[in-house]
Design an enzyme around this catalytic site. Structure first.
Site, short mmCIF file in Angstrom:
data_model
loop_
_atom_site.label_atom_id
_atom_site.label_comp_id
_atom_site.label_asym_id
_atom_site.label_seq_id
_atom_site.Cartn_x
_atom_site.Cartn_y
_atom_site.Cartn_z
N LYS A 112 0.84 -1.21 0.00
CA LYS A 112 0.00 0.00 0.00
C LYS A 112 0.87 1.26 0.00
O LYS A 112 0.72 2.14 -0.84
CB LYS A 112 -0.95 0.00 1.21
CG LYS A 112 -1.89 -1.21 1.25
CD LYS A 112 -2.86 -1.17 2.41
CE LYS A 112 -2.24 -1.29 3.78
NZ LYS A 112 -1.55 -2.58 4.07
N ARG A 167 -10.39 0.01 8.68
CA ARG A 167 -9.86 -1.32 8.97
C ARG A 167 -10.83 -2.16 9.78
O ARG A 167 -10.51 -3.30 10.13
CB ARG A 167 -8.62 -1.12 9.83
CG ARG A 167 -7.32 -1.47 9.17
CD ARG A 167 -6.27 -1.10 10.20
NE ARG A 167 -5.08 -1.84 10.03
CZ ARG A 167 -4.01 -1.37 9.38
NH1 ARG A 167 -4.03 -0.21 8.79
NH2 ARG A 167 -2.93 -2.10 9.32
N ARG A 186 11.42 -5.78 4.80
CA ARG A 186 11.35 -4.37 5.17
C ARG A 186 12.00 -4.13 6.54
O ARG A 186 12.60 -3.07 6.77
CB ARG A 186 9.90 -3.89 5.19
CG ARG A 186 9.76 -2.40 5.42
CD ARG A 186 8.32 -1.94 5.40
NE ARG A 186 7.54 -2.63 6.41
CZ ARG A 186 6.21 -2.64 6.47
NH1 ARG A 186 5.52 -1.98 5.56
NH2 ARG A 186 5.58 -3.29 7.42
N ARG A 194 10.90 -0.88 11.64
CA ARG A 194 9.62 -0.60 12.30
C ARG A 194 9.41 -1.57 13.46
O ARG A 194 9.59 -2.77 13.31
CB ARG A 194 8.47 -0.77 11.29
CG ARG A 194 7.85 0.54 10.86
CD ARG A 194 6.90 0.35 9.72
NE ARG A 194 5.68 -0.36 10.10
CZ ARG A 194 4.62 -0.47 9.32
NH1 ARG A 194 4.63 0.11 8.12
NH2 ARG A 194 3.55 -1.13 9.71
N ARG A 237 -0.59 -9.44 13.39
CA ARG A 237 -1.13 -8.47 12.42
C ARG A 237 -1.91 -9.18 11.32
O ARG A 237 -2.95 -8.69 10.87
CB ARG A 237 0.02 -7.63 11.83
CG ARG A 237 0.59 -6.66 12.85
CD ARG A 237 1.92 -6.07 12.42
NE ARG A 237 1.82 -5.32 11.19
CZ ARG A 237 2.88 -4.97 10.46
NH1 ARG A 237 4.10 -5.34 10.84
NH2 ARG A 237 2.71 -4.27 9.36
P1 AP5 Z 1 4.68 -1.66 1.96
O1 AP5 Z 1 4.37 -0.82 0.78
O2 AP5 Z 1 5.42 -1.05 3.09
O3 AP5 Z 1 3.36 -2.42 2.46
P2 AP5 Z 1 2.06 -1.87 3.20
O4 AP5 Z 1 0.90 -2.50 2.55
O5 AP5 Z 1 2.12 -0.38 3.30
O6 AP5 Z 1 2.31 -2.57 4.60
P3 AP5 Z 1 2.17 -2.03 6.10
O7 AP5 Z 1 2.93 -2.98 6.95
O8 AP5 Z 1 2.52 -0.58 6.17
O9 AP5 Z 1 0.66 -2.22 6.31
P4 AP5 Z 1 -0.08 -2.28 7.65
O10 AP5 Z 1 -1.47 -2.16 7.18
O11 AP5 Z 1 0.24 -3.45 8.47
O12 AP5 Z 1 0.56 -1.05 8.47
P5 AP5 Z 1 0.02 0.38 8.85
O13 AP5 Z 1 1.18 1.28 8.86
O14 AP5 Z 1 -1.16 0.72 8.04
O15 AP5 Z 1 5.51 -2.93 1.42
C1 AP5 Z 1 6.05 -3.87 2.31
C2 AP5 Z 1 7.45 -4.30 1.82
O16 AP5 Z 1 7.31 -5.00 0.60
C3 AP5 Z 1 8.39 -3.13 1.55
O17 AP5 Z 1 9.69 -3.48 1.94
C4 AP5 Z 1 8.31 -2.94 0.03
O18 AP5 Z 1 9.49 -2.42 -0.49
C5 AP5 Z 1 8.05 -4.36 -0.44
N1 AP5 Z 1 7.24 -4.44 -1.66
C6 AP5 Z 1 6.12 -3.72 -1.94
N2 AP5 Z 1 5.62 -4.07 -3.15
C7 AP5 Z 1 6.43 -5.05 -3.62
C8 AP5 Z 1 6.43 -5.84 -4.82
N3 AP5 Z 1 5.49 -5.69 -5.76
N4 AP5 Z 1 7.39 -6.77 -4.97
C9 AP5 Z 1 8.36 -6.93 -4.02
N5 AP5 Z 1 8.42 -6.22 -2.87
C10 AP5 Z 1 7.46 -5.29 -2.67
O19 AP5 Z 1 -0.51 0.16 10.35
C11 AP5 Z 1 0.39 -0.12 11.40
C12 AP5 Z 1 -0.38 -0.30 12.69
O20 AP5 Z 1 -1.01 0.95 13.06
C13 AP5 Z 1 -1.54 -1.31 12.66
O21 AP5 Z 1 -1.10 -2.64 12.88
C14 AP5 Z 1 -2.43 -0.78 13.79
O22 AP5 Z 1 -1.91 -1.14 15.03
C15 AP5 Z 1 -2.30 0.73 13.64
N6 AP5 Z 1 -3.34 1.24 12.73
C16 AP5 Z 1 -3.13 1.81 11.50
N7 AP5 Z 1 -4.29 2.15 10.93
C17 AP5 Z 1 -5.28 1.80 11.81
C18 AP5 Z 1 -6.69 1.86 11.77
N8 AP5 Z 1 -7.35 2.35 10.71
N9 AP5 Z 1 -7.37 1.39 12.86
C19 AP5 Z 1 -6.74 0.92 13.93
N10 AP5 Z 1 -5.39 0.79 14.02
C20 AP5 Z 1 -4.66 1.23 12.97
MG MG Z 2 2.22 1.01 4.91
#
Ligand code: AP5
Ligand code: MG
Length: 190
Positions: free
Chosen positions: A14, A89, A128, A134, A146
């Site tokens: 994402k 979410r 990552r 992180r 997660r």
């Molecule tokens: P990346 O692009 O970083 O993936 P992402 O989908 O952004 O993954 P996240 O881990 O950020 O998602 P998340 O939903 O768990 O975390 P968030 O920050 O929202 O890609 C991942 C890796 O893969 C990278 O190294 C990239 O380079 C690589 N990659 C990407 N595409 C690729 C490809 N095509 N081929 C090869 N490699 C590739 O949330 C974190 C925490 O915050 C949650 O767990 C929760 O505790 C809290 N939180 C956030 N939002 C809410 C909400 N709405 N409600 C309640 N709690 C929340």
């Molecule tokens: Mg992200």
């Protein structure tokens, strides 16, 4: 204003895909995860509350992120829309988003969902972890929490947005450029 939801499990890509999307379509990127990490780094009260939950792989309370989203909508000007990454979410968050938008007679434009299998989630997040450090990427146990949180609390949104006629899914397996091409094909329709 257009309101796009960038949906998908942890590590689906994402954040990676958001950069090119906001540039091409003149959107403002809102990542609730990134906003929460900023609060933690700044040591705010909200950050302190969120830290333990995030670092266990659990969600923070719905009201916390709903408030963040509404204040971003109100403060950001000069864009054609918003790209919501990691929000909503839970079902209550999706309903809250509809209610926030209804206040100005607006609605969700489309959901773009990036799908990858669970084994790939683990692989990508571990990759990552070596680069970004992180705290919620730090162990297999947290990553598994997660993944479970995603399946239990977030996956039901697929049905919610399918019923609303707002759900579009693409295969997240492939190179970053291949995935981007699939996303642009969908975005070009709106
Ligand atoms: P990346 O692009 O970083 O993936 P992402 O989908 O952004 O993954 P996240 O881990 O950020 O998602 P998340 O939903 O768990 O975390 P968030 O920050 O929202 O890609 C991942 C890796 O893969 C990278 O190294 C990239 O380079 C690589 N990659 C990407 N595409 C690729 C490809 N095509 N081929 C090869 N490699 C590739 O949330 C974190 C925490 O915050 C949650 O767990 C929760 O505790 C809290 N939180 C956030 N939002 C809410 C909400 N709405 N409600 C309640 N709690 C929340
Ligand atoms: Mg992200």
């Amino acid at each position: 204003m257009k309101y796009f939801i960038l949906f998908g499990p942890p590590g689906a890509g994402k954040g990676t895909q958001a950069t090119a999307m906001v540039e091409k379509y003149n959107l403002h990127h809102i990542s609730t995860g990134a906003l929460l990490r900023k609060e933690i780094a700044a040591g705010t009260e909200l950050g302190l509350q969120a830290k333990a939950l995030i670092e266990d792989g659990h969600l923070v309370p719905d009201e916390v992120v709903e408030g963040m989203i509404e204040s971003e909508f109100q403060s950001v000007k000069g864009v054609d829309g918003f790209l919501l990454d990691g929000f909503p979410r839970t079902l209550p968050q999706a309903e809250a988003l509809d209610a926030i938008l209804a206040k100005t007679s607006e609605e969700v434009t489309a959901t773009v969902s990036i799908m990858i299998p669970d084994e790939m989630i683990m692989e990508r997040i571990k990759g990552r972890a070596l680069k970004e450090g992180r705290a919620d990427d730090a162990s297999e146990e947290i990553i598994n929490n997660r993944i479970a949180t995603y399946h239990n609390q977030t996956e039901p949104l697929i049905e919610y947005y399918t019923k609303a006629g707002r759900y579009n899914e693409i295969d997240g397996v492939g190179t970053i450029e291949e995935v981007q091409g699939r996303i642009f094909t969908i975005m070009d329709r709106f």
